[in-house]
Write a protein that holds these residues in place. Structure first.
Motif, PDB file in Angstrom:
ATOM      1  N   UNK A   1       1.244  -1.013   9.150  1.00 53.18           N
ATOM      2  CA  UNK A   1       2.502  -1.674   8.760  1.00 53.18           C
ATOM      3  C   UNK A   1       2.522  -2.081   7.289  1.00 53.18           C
ATOM      4  N   UNK A   2       1.347  -2.090   6.646  1.00 52.45           N
ATOM      5  CA  UNK A   2       1.278  -2.478   5.236  1.00 52.45           C
ATOM      6  C   UNK A   2       1.667  -1.337   4.288  1.00 52.45           C
ATOM      7  N   UNK A   3       1.815  -0.112   4.833  1.00 48.64           N
ATOM      8  CA  UNK A   3       2.234   1.029   4.010  1.00 48.64           C
ATOM      9  C   UNK A   3       3.708   0.892   3.668  1.00 48.64           C
TER      10      UNK A   3
ATOM     11  N   UNK B   1      -2.027   7.762  12.683  1.00 50.27           N
ATOM     12  CA  UNK B   1      -2.211   6.483  13.383  1.00 50.27           C
ATOM     13  C   UNK B   1      -3.690   6.261  13.713  1.00 50.27           C
ATOM     14  N   UNK B   2      -4.364   7.314  14.146  1.00 50.71           N
ATOM     15  CA  UNK B   2      -5.789   7.200  14.500  1.00 50.71           C
ATOM     16  C   UNK B   2      -6.634   6.863  13.278  1.00 50.71           C
TER      17      UNK B   2
ATOM     18  N   UNK C   1       0.839  -1.200   0.000  1.00 43.57           N
ATOM     19  CA  UNK C   1       0.000   0.000   0.000  1.00 43.57           C
ATOM     20  C   UNK C   1       0.879   1.257   0.000  1.00 43.57           C
ATOM     21  N   UNK C   2       0.379   2.316  -0.610  1.00 49.05           N
ATOM     22  CA  UNK C   2       1.065   3.603  -0.561  1.00 49.05           C
ATOM     23  C   UNK C   2       0.134   4.634   0.071  1.00 49.05           C
ATOM     24  N   UNK C   3       0.738   5.582   0.762  1.00 54.22           N
ATOM     25  CA  UNK C   3       0.023   6.652   1.440  1.00 54.22           C
ATOM     26  C   UNK C   3       0.283   7.930   0.665  1.00 54.22           C
TER      27      UNK C   3
ATOM     28  N   UNK D   1       6.619   5.770  10.172  1.00 51.38           N
ATOM     29  CA  UNK D   1       6.719   4.704   9.177  1.00 51.38           C
ATOM     30  C   UNK D   1       8.149   4.340   8.783  1.00 51.38           C
ATOM     31  N   UNK D   2       9.097   5.157   9.257  1.00 51.27           N
ATOM     32  CA  UNK D   2      10.509   4.949   8.880  1.00 51.27           C
ATOM     33  C   UNK D   2      10.666   4.988   7.350  1.00 51.27           C
ATOM     34  N   UNK D   3       9.977   5.946   6.730  1.00 48.52           N
ATOM     35  CA  UNK D   3      10.014   6.116   5.274  1.00 48.52           C
ATOM     36  C   UNK D   3      10.369   7.564   4.953  1.00 48.52           C
ATOM     37  N   UNK D   4      11.266   7.753   3.984  1.00 50.71           N
ATOM     38  CA  UNK D   4      11.564   9.087   3.464  1.00 50.71           C
ATOM     39  C   UNK D   4      10.556   9.374   2.345  1.00 50.71           C
TER      40      UNK D   4
END
Length: 262
Positions: A55-57, A44-45, A1-3, A81-84
């Protein structure tokens, strides 16, 4: 998944995609004073409320016209998310030639909308985005971004009238049903709504002429698009998800490069 994040001057629209399917979306007020922790908690909410596993992002893309908010939002994403995140701007592949005097001056939201509209509907076309400002963007038959027009948004115009005219009340932005009205509230609504329809119709008509006048599609998006489109003869399509879809499309065009770094 992407946000995906569409950061506008009034609202931030957030969407989560699984492949090409929009799983859910949320809208929050743009607030430059919010901290990264507040944004983290809100994201998160939303996922918890919609019963989606955060976690699927796997990746994040952002389009923003509000520079002051970016530090907190980017930091929230890194922390949560630990994502840049991928930021739409110079160096990001859009698949669209920008025929602007200075391409760096074009708002990211306008390019994202143009990419999505051309991918979904083809050209030539005009995109009308009813946001804080109302933007009109033209795309050629071949998919080149040609430029456009920017005017004050409907809410800006309404707020200015309320603030500058001491005896005029703030009104709800709904159609009064008639142009000739018999009370002040309806008269203001008539002037704002039908006046804006006139503005949209005239600008779109002139743009269609400049595009050659043949087979030009007109796509509207933004919060008040349905309200104006219901009275505007030139608007053919209302697509409320246009910007989110554009972010998904641009992400997919950069996915291969992202996979090397994310």
């Amino acid at each position: 998944m992407i946000l995906v994040f569409d950061v506008g001057n009034t609202n931030i629209v957030i969407g989560v995609y699984k492949s090409d399917e929009l799983i859910d979306s949320w809208r929050i007020a743009t607030d430059k004073d919010k901290t990264s922790d507040e944004y983290s908690m809100m994201i998160h909410y939303f996922f918890q409320y919609s019963n989606i596993d955060l976690k699927l992002v796997k990746d994040v893309i952002i389009s923003s016209v509000v520079p002051n908010i970016m530090y907190s939002l980017e930091h929230a994403i890194r922390k949560l998310l630990n994502i840049e995140p991928l930021i739409v701007g110079p160096g990001v592949k859009t698949g669209m030639n920008i025929r602007y005097d200075n391409p760096k001056q074009v708002g990211a939201d306008r390019i994202v909308n143009a990419v999505a509209a051309f991918e979904k509907y083809g050209g030539p076309l005009i995109i009308v985005d009813f946001g804080t400002a109302t933007t009109f963007c033209a795309v050629s038959q071949n998919g080149d971004y040609l430029g456009g027009t920017i005017s004050p948004g409907i809410k800006i115009s309404s707020d200015a009238l309320f603030q500058r005219a001491a005896k005029l009340p703030r009104v709800e932005l709904i159609k009064p049903g008639k142009v000739i009205c018999k009370n002040t509230n309806n008269s203001i609504q008539s002037g704002i709504i039908y006046g804006y329809v006139g503005l949209v119709e005239y600008i779109v008509k002139k743009m269609i002429q400049e595009l050659g006048g043949k087979n030009v599609k007109v796509v509207a998006t933004g919060g008040l698009s349905s309200l104006i489109a219901s009275e505007a003869n030139y608007i053919h399509i209302v697509d409320k998800l246009l910007t989110l879809d554009g972010l998904r499309i641009i992400y997919n065009r950069n996915k291969e490069e992202r996979s090397k770094t994310v």
